[in-house]
Scaffold this motif. Structure first.
Motif, PDB file in Angstrom:
ATOM      1  N   MET A 177       0.845  -1.182   0.000  1.00 29.37           N
ATOM      2  CA  MET A 177       0.000   0.000   0.000  1.00 29.37           C
ATOM      3  C   MET A 177       0.889   1.244   0.000  1.00 29.37           C
ATOM      4  O   MET A 177       1.896   1.297   0.686  1.00 29.37           O
ATOM      5  N   LYS A 178       0.489   2.238  -0.799  1.00 33.45           N
ATOM      6  CA  LYS A 178       1.179   3.532  -0.839  1.00 33.45           C
ATOM      7  C   LYS A 178       0.240   4.610  -0.334  1.00 33.45           C
ATOM      8  O   LYS A 178      -0.910   4.698  -0.742  1.00 33.45           O
ATOM      9  N   ARG A 179       0.768   5.436   0.546  1.00 35.76           N
ATOM     10  CA  ARG A 179       0.033   6.603   1.049  1.00 35.76           C
ATOM     11  C   ARG A 179       0.538   7.828   0.294  1.00 35.76           C
ATOM     12  O   ARG A 179       1.742   8.103   0.309  1.00 35.76           O
ATOM     13  N   ILE A 180      -0.388   8.545  -0.337  1.00 31.85           N
ATOM     14  CA  ILE A 180      -0.037   9.642  -1.227  1.00 31.85           C
ATOM     15  C   ILE A 180      -0.537  10.969  -0.664  1.00 31.85           C
ATOM     16  O   ILE A 180      -1.688  11.088  -0.249  1.00 31.85           O
ATOM     17  N   HIS A 191       0.608  17.262   7.639  1.00 39.18           N
ATOM     18  CA  HIS A 191      -0.467  16.500   6.995  1.00 39.18           C
ATOM     19  C   HIS A 191       0.076  15.332   6.166  1.00 39.18           C
ATOM     20  O   HIS A 191      -0.601  14.323   6.017  1.00 39.18           O
ATOM     21  N   PHE A 192       1.271  15.479   5.638  1.00 42.57           N
ATOM     22  CA  PHE A 192       1.859  14.446   4.784  1.00 42.57           C
ATOM     23  C   PHE A 192       2.885  13.579   5.521  1.00 42.57           C
ATOM     24  O   PHE A 192       3.573  12.775   4.907  1.00 42.57           O
ATOM     25  N   LYS A 193       2.988  13.712   6.840  1.00 39.90           N
ATOM     26  CA  LYS A 193       4.044  12.997   7.574  1.00 39.90           C
ATOM     27  C   LYS A 193       3.943  11.479   7.441  1.00 39.90           C
ATOM     28  O   LYS A 193       4.953  10.789   7.450  1.00 39.90           O
ATOM     29  N   ASN A 194       2.740  10.924   7.302  1.00 43.04           N
ATOM     30  CA  ASN A 194       2.585   9.471   7.163  1.00 43.04           C
ATOM     31  C   ASN A 194       2.469   9.027   5.710  1.00 43.04           C
ATOM     32  O   ASN A 194       2.210   7.855   5.450  1.00 43.04           O
ATOM     33  N   ALA A 228      10.267  22.866  -4.552  1.00 37.67           N
ATOM     34  CA  ALA A 228      10.386  21.447  -4.921  1.00 37.67           C
ATOM     35  C   ALA A 228      11.463  20.769  -4.079  1.00 37.67           C
ATOM     36  O   ALA A 228      11.279  19.637  -3.614  1.00 37.67           O
ATOM     37  N   LYS A 229      12.569  21.451  -3.872  1.00 38.40           N
ATOM     38  CA  LYS A 229      13.666  20.898  -3.062  1.00 38.40           C
ATOM     39  C   LYS A 229      13.202  20.621  -1.631  1.00 38.40           C
ATOM     40  O   LYS A 229      13.518  19.572  -1.061  1.00 38.40           O
ATOM     41  N   ARG A 230      12.448  21.546  -1.053  1.00 34.15           N
ATOM     42  CA  ARG A 230      11.947  21.357   0.312  1.00 34.15           C
ATOM     43  C   ARG A 230      11.032  20.134   0.394  1.00 34.15           C
ATOM     44  O   ARG A 230      11.089  19.379   1.377  1.00 34.15           O
ATOM     45  N   LEU A 231      10.187  19.938  -0.607  1.00 39.88           N
ATOM     46  CA  LEU A 231       9.318  18.755  -0.613  1.00 39.88           C
ATOM     47  C   LEU A 231      10.142  17.475  -0.726  1.00 39.88           C
ATOM     48  O   LEU A 231       9.888  16.499  -0.030  1.00 39.88           O
TER      49      LEU A 231
END
Length: 164
Positions: A1-4, A21-24, A40-43
């Motif tokens: 399973m992938k969490r997006i 919100h995207f930590k998991n 983009a680099k930070r993401l």
């Protein structure tokens, strides 16, 4: 399973709450209009990043990210374009590409309008996460978080980051 974690139209603004919100999430997908390469680099520093360039993105983003991305996530074929339209009002180029690639999931940005809808004719789920940045006519900044498990797309959550 992938969490997006799905985000779009940041226009050079990245709310720190995005990382919470995207930590998991396993991956972040950006549907264009990053604004800067620094964003983009930070993401990428936090998670694996897939994305496409948008109409406001400069050469730094266009060199790193394509106009269109087609890939498999688990057993789901995904197609991503920044300016694609939505069912059944796709722009002509997107309609052509959808017929060629026949994805189960089509992701776009550009409109700053959050939409999650199923295209019965193409048997394809369409997602547009709205806009997470502060530029544009949207009133609330939004994201989408969801899971892909085998062939299933599930547990979709709309996240509001607050007014712009």
């Amino acid at each position: 399973m992938k969490r997006i974690g799905l985000i779009s139209d940041t226009h050079s603004f990245l709310d720190e709450a995005v990382f919470e919100h995207f930590k998991n999430c396993d991956e972040i997908w950006h549907a264009g209009d990053f604004g800067t390469g620094e964003l983009a680099k930070r993401l990428k520093e936090k998670k694996s990043l897939k994305g496409v360039y948008g109409n406001i993105d400069g050469q730094d983003i266009r060199t790193e990210f394509p106009e269109q991305l087609v890939f498999m996530c688990e057993e789901v074929k995904v197609m991503m374009r920044h300016n694609g339209g939505y069912p059944p009002r796709y722009n002509p180029e997107t309609k052509k590409e959808l017929l060629i690639h026949q994805p189960q999931l089509f992701i776009s940005g550009h409109s700053h309008i959050l939409k999650i809808m199923f295209d019965e004719k193409l048997q394809c789920l369409h997602m547009n996460p709205g806009a997470a940045g502060k530029q544009g006519w949207h009133k609330v900044r939004t994201l989408i978080r969801f899971n892909i498990d085998g062939k299933e797309m599930k547990d979709c959550e709309v996240i509001e980051l607050g007014s712009k």
